[in-house]
Design an enzyme around this catalytic site. Structure first.
Site, mmCIF file in Angstrom:
data_model
loop_
_atom_site.group_PDB
_atom_site.id
_atom_site.type_symbol
_atom_site.label_atom_id
_atom_site.label_comp_id
_atom_site.label_asym_id
_atom_site.label_seq_id
_atom_site.Cartn_x
_atom_site.Cartn_y
_atom_site.Cartn_z
ATOM 1 N N ARG A 46 94.050 -5.741 122.263
ATOM 2 C CA ARG A 46 93.477 -4.938 121.328
ATOM 3 C C ARG A 46 92.534 -5.674 120.477
ATOM 4 O O ARG A 46 91.625 -5.090 119.900
ATOM 5 C CB ARG A 46 94.624 -4.346 120.324
ATOM 6 C CG ARG A 46 94.312 -3.428 119.132
ATOM 7 C CD ARG A 46 93.867 -2.006 120.011
ATOM 8 N NE ARG A 46 93.419 -1.207 119.205
ATOM 9 C CZ ARG A 46 92.209 -0.981 118.684
ATOM 10 N NH1 ARG A 46 91.128 -1.981 119.188
ATOM 11 N NH2 ARG A 46 91.753 -0.206 117.906
ATOM 12 N N ASP A 53 88.055 7.576 121.058
ATOM 13 C CA ASP A 53 89.363 7.641 120.484
ATOM 14 C C ASP A 53 88.995 7.094 118.993
ATOM 15 O O ASP A 53 89.181 5.853 118.853
ATOM 16 C CB ASP A 53 90.344 6.966 121.166
ATOM 17 C CG ASP A 53 91.884 7.262 121.008
ATOM 18 O OD1 ASP A 53 92.053 8.088 119.892
ATOM 19 O OD2 ASP A 53 92.588 6.925 121.650
ATOM 20 N N LEU A 54 89.201 8.043 117.978
ATOM 21 C CA LEU A 54 88.779 7.294 116.826
ATOM 22 C C LEU A 54 89.110 6.073 116.186
ATOM 23 O O LEU A 54 88.242 5.246 115.913
ATOM 24 C CB LEU A 54 89.051 8.684 115.629
ATOM 25 C CG LEU A 54 88.502 8.049 114.162
ATOM 26 C CD1 LEU A 54 86.935 8.093 114.150
ATOM 27 C CD2 LEU A 54 88.647 9.171 113.163
ATOM 28 N N ASP A 55 90.410 5.960 116.256
ATOM 29 C CA ASP A 55 90.939 4.596 115.700
ATOM 30 C C ASP A 55 91.108 3.503 116.566
ATOM 31 O O ASP A 55 91.492 2.624 116.536
ATOM 32 C CB ASP A 55 92.203 4.982 115.037
ATOM 33 C CG ASP A 55 92.206 5.899 113.799
ATOM 34 O OD1 ASP A 55 90.991 6.016 113.499
ATOM 35 O OD2 ASP A 55 93.270 6.188 113.492
ATOM 36 N N GLU A 56 90.393 3.690 117.949
ATOM 37 C CA GLU A 56 90.743 2.774 118.864
ATOM 38 C C GLU A 56 89.573 1.791 119.585
ATOM 39 O O GLU A 56 89.471 1.434 120.327
ATOM 40 C CB GLU A 56 91.221 3.582 120.061
ATOM 41 C CG GLU A 56 92.734 4.009 119.829
ATOM 42 C CD GLU A 56 93.694 3.056 119.790
ATOM 43 O OE1 GLU A 56 93.874 2.333 120.355
ATOM 44 O OE2 GLU A 56 94.666 3.320 118.847
#
Lengths: 277, 277, 277, 277
Positions: B205, A220-223
């Protein structure tokens, strides 16, 4: 520093882990230069030990594995420069920062090549005597384009791929080939403004601070796990374009900082977070 | 500073706006102490002029309105402390910061009262000799609770309501009574982690920076115009609880900074953004 | 956390120091919660080990001393709040910050008393139920004044004395009584503007950043080991008075941060520098 | 932007200064894009007005001079890139930053040439197609060396000379030729560590923050008006060499930021301080 080594170790915490490792190094007459460890609240242990002396990494690994629980991951690497390939699109600021550091031997890495889906940066890269591969995405399916890139990467066998403002999304299939070995710089203070045109989003939301995020790339590219972030203050006078300009200085320094950590074997990944020792 | 005044003006840009205002002040023998203006990329004009001298604000307003386009908003206020009511729940850090500044006359405001849905902070507030209204939300509908608060606010007629860690969502109906006059401190670097438990979200995160946001409240709780933001670096060693602790210092200073700007008539609201002159 | 302990150790580096300590803790069935160490470029070793379990600190100390070189300094302390006395003059900002943290049990210390050479802050301190000793310097020689303060300190036997904007220079004789146990907050980004009126100096020099420094006090007032520093951006619009106002927020947070480190036994002093683990 | 102009004005404050200037621009049908002014506590007035339209700067200047007090300094410049010569010694980081910005047209300046007292950076500069003048100081008196540099500067007639890590002290005689037109980057958070080897000084003093300062050069090398400063946090783990490495990123960005302000005519000098509008 040719007899410097780095021991990396992580797994569920057990009493005596530090003791057993330091004992083995002591018995092998190896000198600890720097030792950092961390235990997560959930009881997961991480340790990075930089040591000096005549060592056979493979043999040391076997001895340590015999002394430590099976669930512990262990690596012993000689301290050395990493081989990397950069991928870019049209923007020069991160590329320029990395090339200058490389040109003056400050990058802790060997830049093997630059790959781009445009040829605009070719003249600039050629100033530094580094191979430039222009692999256009035009008239190709996404799969064909990524396969062409992978074939080029195969020539170099880099340890890390750095997306220095490479502006195309990579598929899971591509990412799998370099799992936990692709570093990206994201033009936003993640997770604030995911997606396209973050500075426009930042302007419209009227934020007073903008930022940039360097992270590993996963499906998930930005994750992927965040390695480094930094911010800069803005005010109402900055347009979205001004913010983008300002953001570039942050981006290039955040990427440089993240790469320094990665190239020095200081970054562990655990549960989509980084532990930096 | 009893003959200091502040002129606030905003509207579509026209040639000569600064000229006409400075001419009127010049002709009335008034001295400009500080003048700030801004024109947005979309051509909207904002000006804040602090001036000194014998002035009748109402009469000055009439003269200026005659000289300027009808679409310009104009206000002339004497420079003075604002009347405010604070609303809190159980956390003391923002409240403590504001009460100490108030106690030593550094807040540019007169704190008329504190309202809370819990009584835990009553002993602390009473040290400062400020009325404390305990209005529990228990055994009340949301509407009944807000009406009880509004009745208490009506006693004081405050110019601003400050949510200094008031942890209940306010309805649109409530907000309408104090449109653009409610300031909130949000425990997050908006828009990063909207909603409950942002420090838990930040921890999971794996962010390297946490922040806080002071903003005006509109219908959509976390979406009002941002007044001030600040951040603090964190690393993997901080738990969600540690981040919350660290975040409190940021929250209290960001709220203080935002209130200083608001209480000094330096904040314009336009298209859900703030222009700060 | 009543069976948490902190082991502090420093001295010339020897191979095996970490190994010997972790072995002893392992053999005593004690669990390391956090371990930090540092070796200076000149070969001096520092280690702070936080551990948990049933331990007799005195007996542990004897065992460790037998295993380690004679030149190593060793301390084993139960983890607990420190007893402190604050000294102030007329300014309230650092005092207010510390009292509120103390009132809500966030200071990692027990404030035993406040001593001041003026009585202006007495009403404020009395809100918090802490003894206030007004010891005027008027009509006293410096020596008489310091002896009066020392007699009052003797009542409390504090582990640390905190100068929370105490604006009189202390003599070497006084400092000797609390060697490496007096923490001061200096209204300047040391070593930039030593001496009186640093914000006036900062204004006249036209600096773009001001700061504050928390440090241990030694014979030479502004020259003790630095514990923490922070800065704030300023511009030409700030007068020296504005800078002082702005500087206070920095001062109070820098002092708080430094005290948190000191009270948690995280600060070593070596060659007039601090090592913070 | 070829009909953009910048009006700069400073002198003792008088009532009506803003009014008279805005009136003249209004009457000449010129549109103010941005206007900033500042009055110092001692009553000195500064104004920078960016305006757009068909204007004859010389004629406008005459009209304004007739309307304004004789003691006011006035300049009207077309908005355009500045001509500059860089001077360097052996370090590449500031030079590299400026050359890359220049190569991609982000510098608001035209780099005419680079002058150095060593030839080590010649190959790097030649990549960018900019003349490099190697003017060694060996076998020359200081006067002879400076005269050789001045002769080279005379060829280019630059508006500004930028010392991008030029490590030799310049004499007053040299400085007089480019009064208020030489910008230097100082490897320290002035006025903290004046003189040689500031990072060694910073290390030995155990500071927790290091910085850099961009300033105009006057007779007293490190004492000219400060244009920009920035800082970076350090801790005991950084050696003096590490601090120097870290400091370079700060230096290059501070110099870039200062030059952007200077090249956009935003910096006034007054009483050895800068006013930045």
């Amino acid at each position: 520093m040719n007899n410097r080594h780095i021991l990396l170790m992580d797994g569920p915490d057990h009493k005596g882990l530090i003791y057993h490792v330091t004992r083995v190094l002591f018995e092998h007459n190896l000198n600890i230069i720097r030792n950092d460890e961390y235990v997560s609240p959930s009881g997961y242990f991480f340790m990075r030990t930089e040591f000096e002396g005549e060592a056979d990494p493979d043999q040391l690994l076997v001895v340590l594995q015999n002394e430590l629980p099976q669930v512990i991951n262990l690596r012993v690497n000689p301290k050395k420069k990493k081989d990397v390939v950069l991928m870019v699109t049209k923007e020069h600021h991160c590329l320029g920062e990395l090339l200058i550091r490389y040109a003056f031997d400050e990058l802790d890495a060997n830049i093997q090549a630059v790959i781009s889906n445009y040829n605009v940066l070719q003249p600039f890269v050629s100033k530094f005597g580094i191979p430039f591969h222009y692999i256009s995405h035009e008239h190709k399916t996404r799969q064909e384009h990524e396969e062409a890139i992978l074939r080029t990467l195969d020539i170099y066998q880099p340890e890390y791929v750095v997306l220095a403002k490479y502006m195309r999304v990579l598929t899971s299939d591509f990412v799998k080939h370099y799992s936990s070995r692709i570093v990206n710089i994201h033009h936003s203070f993640l997770p604030a403004f995911v997606g396209a045109n973050p500075y426009r989003q930042a302007y419209e939301r009227g934020v007073k601070i903008i930022g940039a995020t360097a992270h590993f790339v996963n499906d998930d590219l930005d994750e992927g796990p965040i390695i480094a972030q930094d911010v800069k203050e803005v005010d109402h006078r900055q347009t979205a374009t001004d913010m983008a300009t300002l953001g570039r200085d942050t981006e290039k320094l955040v990427l440089s900082k993240a790469l320094k950590l990665v190239f020095n074997d200081r970054v562990f990944i655990h549960n989509n977070r980084t532990i930096i020792l």
